[in-house]
Write a protein that holds these residues in place. Sequence first.
Motif, mmCIF file in Angstrom:
data_model
loop_
_atom_site.group_PDB
_atom_site.id
_atom_site.type_symbol
_atom_site.label_atom_id
_atom_site.label_comp_id
_atom_site.label_asym_id
_atom_site.label_seq_id
_atom_site.Cartn_x
_atom_site.Cartn_y
_atom_site.Cartn_z
ATOM 1 N N SER A 1 -4.906 1.141 6.760
ATOM 2 C CA SER A 1 -4.679 0.589 5.129
ATOM 3 C C SER A 1 -5.491 1.455 4.164
ATOM 4 O O SER A 1 -5.106 1.963 3.286
ATOM 5 N N ALA A 2 -6.810 1.940 4.803
ATOM 6 C CA ALA A 2 -7.817 2.726 3.848
ATOM 7 C C ALA A 2 -6.928 4.008 3.738
ATOM 8 O O ALA A 2 -7.122 4.780 2.582
ATOM 9 N N ARG A 3 -6.485 4.766 5.061
ATOM 10 C CA ARG A 3 -5.815 6.132 4.788
ATOM 11 C C ARG A 3 -4.654 5.919 3.850
ATOM 12 O O ARG A 3 -4.595 6.972 3.072
ATOM 13 N N VAL A 4 -3.973 5.035 3.995
ATOM 14 C CA VAL A 4 -2.714 4.945 3.158
ATOM 15 C C VAL A 4 -2.971 4.872 1.810
ATOM 16 O O VAL A 4 -2.528 5.705 0.872
ATOM 17 N N ARG A 5 -3.992 4.240 1.193
ATOM 18 C CA ARG A 5 -4.420 4.238 -0.035
ATOM 19 C C ARG A 5 -5.143 5.541 -0.611
ATOM 20 O O ARG A 5 -4.627 6.029 -1.581
ATOM 21 N N GLU A 6 -5.964 6.057 0.301
ATOM 22 C CA GLU A 6 -6.785 7.140 -0.276
ATOM 23 C C GLU A 6 -6.067 8.722 -0.060
ATOM 24 O O GLU A 6 -6.500 9.567 -0.760
ATOM 25 N N GLU A 7 -5.088 8.691 1.045
ATOM 26 C CA GLU A 7 -4.648 9.932 1.130
ATOM 27 C C GLU A 7 -3.340 10.154 0.586
ATOM 28 O O GLU A 7 -2.585 11.213 0.802
ATOM 29 N N GLY A 8 -2.843 9.142 -0.350
ATOM 30 C CA GLY A 8 -1.557 9.387 -1.084
ATOM 31 C C GLY A 8 -0.363 9.384 0.047
ATOM 32 O O GLY A 8 0.550 10.155 -0.284
ATOM 33 N N ILE A 9 -0.399 8.517 0.814
ATOM 34 C CA ILE A 9 0.766 8.379 1.974
ATOM 35 C C ILE A 9 1.743 7.651 1.352
ATOM 36 O O ILE A 9 1.717 6.564 0.903
ATOM 37 N N THR A 10 3.112 8.196 1.588
ATOM 38 C CA THR A 10 4.408 7.655 0.996
ATOM 39 C C THR A 10 5.251 6.979 1.951
ATOM 40 O O THR A 10 5.909 6.323 1.745
#
Lengths: 199, 199
Positions: free
Chosen positions: B129-138
């Motif tokens: 979840s953190a990566r999705v928020r921080e890395e601009g994952i679409t």
Amino acid sequence: MANRPREIDTLIDMMARLPGLGPRSARRAVLHLVKKRAVLLLPLAEAMQRVAATVRECPRCGNIATAEICEICADPDRATGELCVVEDVSDLWAMERGGAFKGRYHVLGGTLSALDSIGPEELRIPDLSARVREEGITEVILALNATVDGQTTAHYIADELSGTGVRLTSLAQGVPIGGELDYLDDGTISAALKARKGF
Amino acid sequence: MANRPREIDTLIDMMARLPGLGPRSARRAVLHLVKKRAVLLLPLAEAMQRVAATVRECPRCGNIATAEICEICADPDRATGELCVVEDVSDLWAMERGGAFKGRYHVLGGTLSALDSIGPEELRIPDLSARVREEGITEVILALNATVDGQTTAHYIADELSGTGVRLTSLAQGVPIGGELDYLDDGTISAALKARKGF
């Protein structure tokens, strides 16, 4: 592969050169090793270096050894006068697992093969006659594989030793213990029938 | 075994613990190594020690790496906004062999399993979840195995990410390229029929 560390690719390539491992199982094995670094990868690397540093060929019989001569050649109880000729160390191990043979071995290191230009000099055959004379051998058991090359080699050795007066024998051929006739090849059934014995 | 150097027995026991190798193939492999001491045994031991010394887990995605972060995380061209969630590094390698995916990965390190008491904290799920928020994952592609545990894990992750608004996809199921219908299981045929498309 791109995006895989070079060290990992090198290790996979080397593992894939082991008999029984292909590229796919080598990848699985390496991944397993990386995950078990402390309990398997490092101990395995150390075990390999220890083997490389200590293990050598017994100059007398061709078995692998860590001392000057191998444990079997060094054991006086095994000077029974019986000498078992095998192709490879793996065959020696198979005979030892059987546990029935109490004498010593002579490991040829292969079989005669015209195709691969392997003659008697490439194997440990010249040493064999010398051992028979010098070690008071009374019986030579030719425990070579039941393949064409194995049997050719057995006949060559029998010729070589014919002048020494030593007794020459070979392993019996027949139905394996627990074997089912339906699964046996025709040659084995014929050999077992020819060598039939009283019940 | 008696009459086998202890160093050899140790190495055979360790080799037999690799996936895909049993006691018999481990013996064959060790004998092969002893015969190829200079060209295989020593280089293999060195390659293992080099891997043990250099290879680590990428703290961002769980891939194996030799640098601070892995090559895929370090490659700016792979910041496509697509994140592929896989169970294991071997699945990442399989995706990379396919060559169709250009984004980054998230290696869970296993699947949820009540039996083995593996919960989300044991895997790399909280980081996701953190990566999705921080890395601009679409888009998050759930490339988990089509097993019960794999699919349970996929559903759990889908629930976790439902609030982030990221697009969630999974690999298509159907007939493998080159596959013959007669050899496919019923479930795959049903799935392929349900997902049929215009010709």
